[in-house]
Every structure is written in C-alpha cells, then in structure tokens.
Design an enzyme around this catalytic site. Structure first.
Site, PDB file in Angstrom:
ATOM      1  N   ASP A  95       0.815  -1.209   0.000  1.00 39.12           N
ATOM      2  CA  ASP A  95       0.000   0.000   0.000  1.00 39.12           C
ATOM      3  C   ASP A  95       0.851   1.263   0.000  1.00 39.12           C
ATOM      4  OD1 ASP A  95       0.906  -0.721   2.464  1.00 39.12           O
ATOM      5  OD2 ASP A  95      -0.949  -0.365   3.545  1.00 39.12           O
ATOM      6  N   ILE A  96       1.925   1.239   0.799  1.00 36.65           N
ATOM      7  CA  ILE A  96       2.669   2.488   0.957  1.00 36.65           C
ATOM      8  C   ILE A  96       4.164   2.224   1.067  1.00 36.65           C
ATOM      9  CG2 ILE A  96       2.360   2.546   3.485  1.00 36.65           C
ATOM     10  CD1 ILE A  96       1.987   5.633   3.165  1.00 36.65           C
ATOM     11  N   ASP A  98       7.292   4.091   2.593  1.00 39.71           N
ATOM     12  CA  ASP A  98       7.570   5.188   3.516  1.00 39.71           C
ATOM     13  C   ASP A  98       9.085   5.329   3.655  1.00 39.71           C
ATOM     14  OD1 ASP A  98       7.560   7.036   5.550  1.00 39.71           O
ATOM     15  OD2 ASP A  98       6.633   5.767   7.035  1.00 39.71           O
ATOM     16  N   ASP A 154      -4.307   1.512   8.298  1.00 36.44           N
ATOM     17  CA  ASP A 154      -4.915   1.686   9.611  1.00 36.44           C
ATOM     18  C   ASP A 154      -4.181   2.704  10.487  1.00 36.44           C
ATOM     19  OD1 ASP A 154      -2.552   0.069  10.046  1.00 36.44           O
ATOM     20  OD2 ASP A 154      -3.349  -0.339  12.040  1.00 36.44           O
TER      21      ASP A 154
HETATM   22  O1  LIG Z   1       8.528   1.799   3.751  1.00 34.66           O
HETATM   23  P1  LIG Z   1       8.336   1.361   5.174  1.00 34.66           P
HETATM   24  O2  LIG Z   1       8.789   2.418   6.159  1.00 34.66           O
HETATM   25  O3  LIG Z   1       8.917   0.025   5.473  1.00 34.66           O
HETATM   26  O4  LIG Z   1       6.758   1.296   5.457  1.00 34.66           O
HETATM   27  C1  LIG Z   1       5.871   0.610   4.610  1.00 34.66           C
HETATM   28  C2  LIG Z   1       5.178  -0.511   5.318  1.00 34.66           C
HETATM   29  O5  LIG Z   1       4.414  -0.011   6.412  1.00 34.66           O
HETATM   30  C3  LIG Z   1       3.079  -0.494   6.314  1.00 34.66           C
HETATM   31  O6  LIG Z   1       2.913  -1.705   6.985  1.00 34.66           O
HETATM   32  P2  LIG Z   1       2.543  -1.794   8.538  1.00 34.66           P
HETATM   33  O7  LIG Z   1       3.772  -2.139   9.294  1.00 34.66           O
HETATM   34  O8  LIG Z   1       1.826  -0.539   8.948  1.00 34.66           O
HETATM   35  O9  LIG Z   1       1.604  -3.060   8.636  1.00 34.66           O
HETATM   36  P3  LIG Z   1       0.153  -3.356   8.026  1.00 34.66           P
HETATM   37  O10 LIG Z   1       0.312  -3.424   6.515  1.00 34.66           O
HETATM   38  O11 LIG Z   1      -0.204  -4.685   8.593  1.00 34.66           O
HETATM   39  O12 LIG Z   1      -0.786  -2.268   8.445  1.00 34.66           O
HETATM   40  C4  LIG Z   1       2.867  -0.728   4.825  1.00 34.66           C
HETATM   41  O13 LIG Z   1       1.876  -1.696   4.600  1.00 34.66           O
HETATM   42  C5  LIG Z   1       4.215  -1.157   4.343  1.00 34.66           C
HETATM   43  O14 LIG Z   1       4.352  -2.568   4.354  1.00 34.66           O
HETATM   44  N1  LIG Z   2      -1.431   3.448   7.989  1.00 34.23           N
HETATM   45  C1  LIG Z   2      -0.209   3.881   7.674  1.00 34.23           C
HETATM   46  N2  LIG Z   2       0.832   3.032   7.699  1.00 34.23           N
HETATM   47  C2  LIG Z   2       2.042   3.536   7.364  1.00 34.23           C
HETATM   48  N3  LIG Z   2       3.245   2.906   7.315  1.00 34.23           N
HETATM   49  C3  LIG Z   2       4.137   3.822   6.943  1.00 34.23           C
HETATM   50  N4  LIG Z   2       3.559   5.025   6.743  1.00 34.23           N
HETATM   51  C4  LIG Z   2       2.231   4.855   7.017  1.00 34.23           C
HETATM   52  C5  LIG Z   2       1.108   5.754   6.997  1.00 34.23           C
HETATM   53  O1  LIG Z   2       1.175   6.964   6.687  1.00 34.23           O
HETATM   54  N5  LIG Z   2      -0.095   5.195   7.338  1.00 34.23           N
END
Ligand SMILES: O=P(O)(O)OC[C@H]1O[C@H](OP(=O)(O)OP(=O)(O)O)[C@H](O)[C@@H]1O
Ligand SMILES: Nc1nc2[nH]cnc2c(=O)[nH]1
Length: 181
Positions: A95-96, A98, A154
């Site tokens: 999804d993202i 970061d 979330d």
């Molecule tokens: O580029 P990064 O700093 O590594 O961040 C990205 C990760 O953070 C989020 O997962 P999260 O740990 O929030 O778990 P989730 O998908 O179960 O909500 C997202 O789904 C990525 O996998």
């Molecule tokens: N839900 C959520 N997860 C993240 N993991 C890294 N960045 C983010 C953010 O902005 N939102």
C-alpha cells in the site's frame, strides 16, 4: 481527518498502474505478491483491473528483534499463502512506501525462491522519507509526509475500511480514543 485521495482519484490511479503493469508483464509468467495486511484493498482492486494472466500470493512479514531488543530483520513467512514462485516474475504489491525498509528487507529474500525477477508496485510513496537505496518500480501517487489511513491502511487497527485515503494530524492521533470507536 482530511481527505487526500477520494474514490474517483484512487480508481484512476489504480487504472493507470494496471495499464503500466500490463505493458511490462504481457507474455510473462507474473505472480502478484501482496504484503499483508495493508495492501489487501489495493490488491483486490488492482486484480480486477488486470486483464493479463497472473498468479496471486500473499505474504506476511514479521520483524525479528535483535539481541538488544531493537527492531531487526523482516522475515517472510513462506507458508500456504505463498504458492510456487520459482521461475516466475514476482511483483510485490504494497500500500505504501515510507522509509523503504520493508521493500529493502523483502526483495533480497526472494532470491532463495529462484524467481525470474522481483519488482514492486505501491499505491503511495511518501516524499522525503526514503532511508534505503531501493525504490518502488510502479507508484500510484506521491504524497506528502503525513500519516494516512483508509483503503486498507490503519491507525491502531482502525480506518482500514474507509473507501478513500485521508490524513490524520498529530493532534488527531494524540487524541485518538479506542473507546470512541
Ligand atoms: O517503507 P516502510 O517504512 O517500510 O513502510 C511501509 C510498510 O508499512 C506499512 O505496513 P505496517 O507495518 O503498517 O503493517 P500493516 O500493513 O499490517 O498495516 C505498509 O503496509 C508497508 O508494508
Ligand atoms: N497506515 C499507515 N501506515 C504507514 N506505514 C508507513 N507510513 C504509514 C502511513 O502513513 N499510514
């Protein structure tokens, strides 16, 4: 909470990504590998936009603690959610993006599965946060450095069901009360 990407904008972004992915992978053995949990809504929508043949897998990753209890490596759980990917072109779906640490940790781990290639597609990429020298190959939207929720993402387990993506301010996060949900 402020809406950052509404439903129509998200639909257009996912359509655009689907076209780019089709162009790159037409005629190749493609497997989409979703990273649980946040990618599920994006993955489900992307799957319905792709018209080329492909397989699907899901992985979860667990952060191993180091001996001094600092966060350590993410380890892939290649269990029943991960079918045979040997000889296939893997496209990791998240999804993202970061800091980039997740992709940085996960991508090399596919070597042991003898895949043909490993690339990645993310719906969102946060600007100015990258900490590692690996970038996603397909990006839906660049967003500013804000905390976002919705469309699978979330805050403390809430908001994954929102059909749009919104930002939460530091004050909103500080004032968040689980009992109000
Ligand atoms: O580029 P990064 O700093 O590594 O961040 C990205 C990760 O953070 C989020 O997962 P999260 O740990 O929030 O778990 P989730 O998908 O179960 O909500 C997202 O789904 C990525 O996998
Ligand atoms: N839900 C959520 N997860 C993240 N993991 C890294 N960045 C983010 C953010 O902005 N939102």
């Amino acid at each position: 909470m402020q809406v950052l990407l509404d439903e129509n904008t998200l639909r257009e972004g996912v359509d655009r990504l689907a076209q780019q992915i089709e162009e790159r992978y037409r005629g190749k053995k493609l497997t989409l590998v979703g990273v649980l949990l946040g990618s599920v809504v994006f993955l489900a929508d992307l799957m319905r936009r792709l018209t080329i043949p492909y397989g699907v897998a899901m992985i979860s990753s667990r952060q191993m603690a180091t001996e001094d209890n600092r966060p350590g490596h993410l380890v892939i759980h290649a269990d029943s959610l991960m079918p045979e990917v040997k000889g296939r072109h893997v496209l990791i779906i998240d999804d993202i993006y970061d800091t980039g640490e997740t992709l940085w940790e996960l991508i090399p781990q596919f070597d042991e599965f003898n895949v043909s290639s490993v690339h990645s597609a993310v719906l969102l990429r946060k600007k100015g946060r990258q900490r590692v020298p690996v970038a996603p190959d397909f990006v839906g939207f660049e967003i500013p450095d804000v905390y976002v929720v919705g469309y699978g993402m979330d805050y403390r387990g809430y908001y994954r069901n929102l059909p749009y993506i919104a930002s939460l301010s530091p004050e909103e996060m500080a004032n968040f009360r689980e009992n109000d949900r």
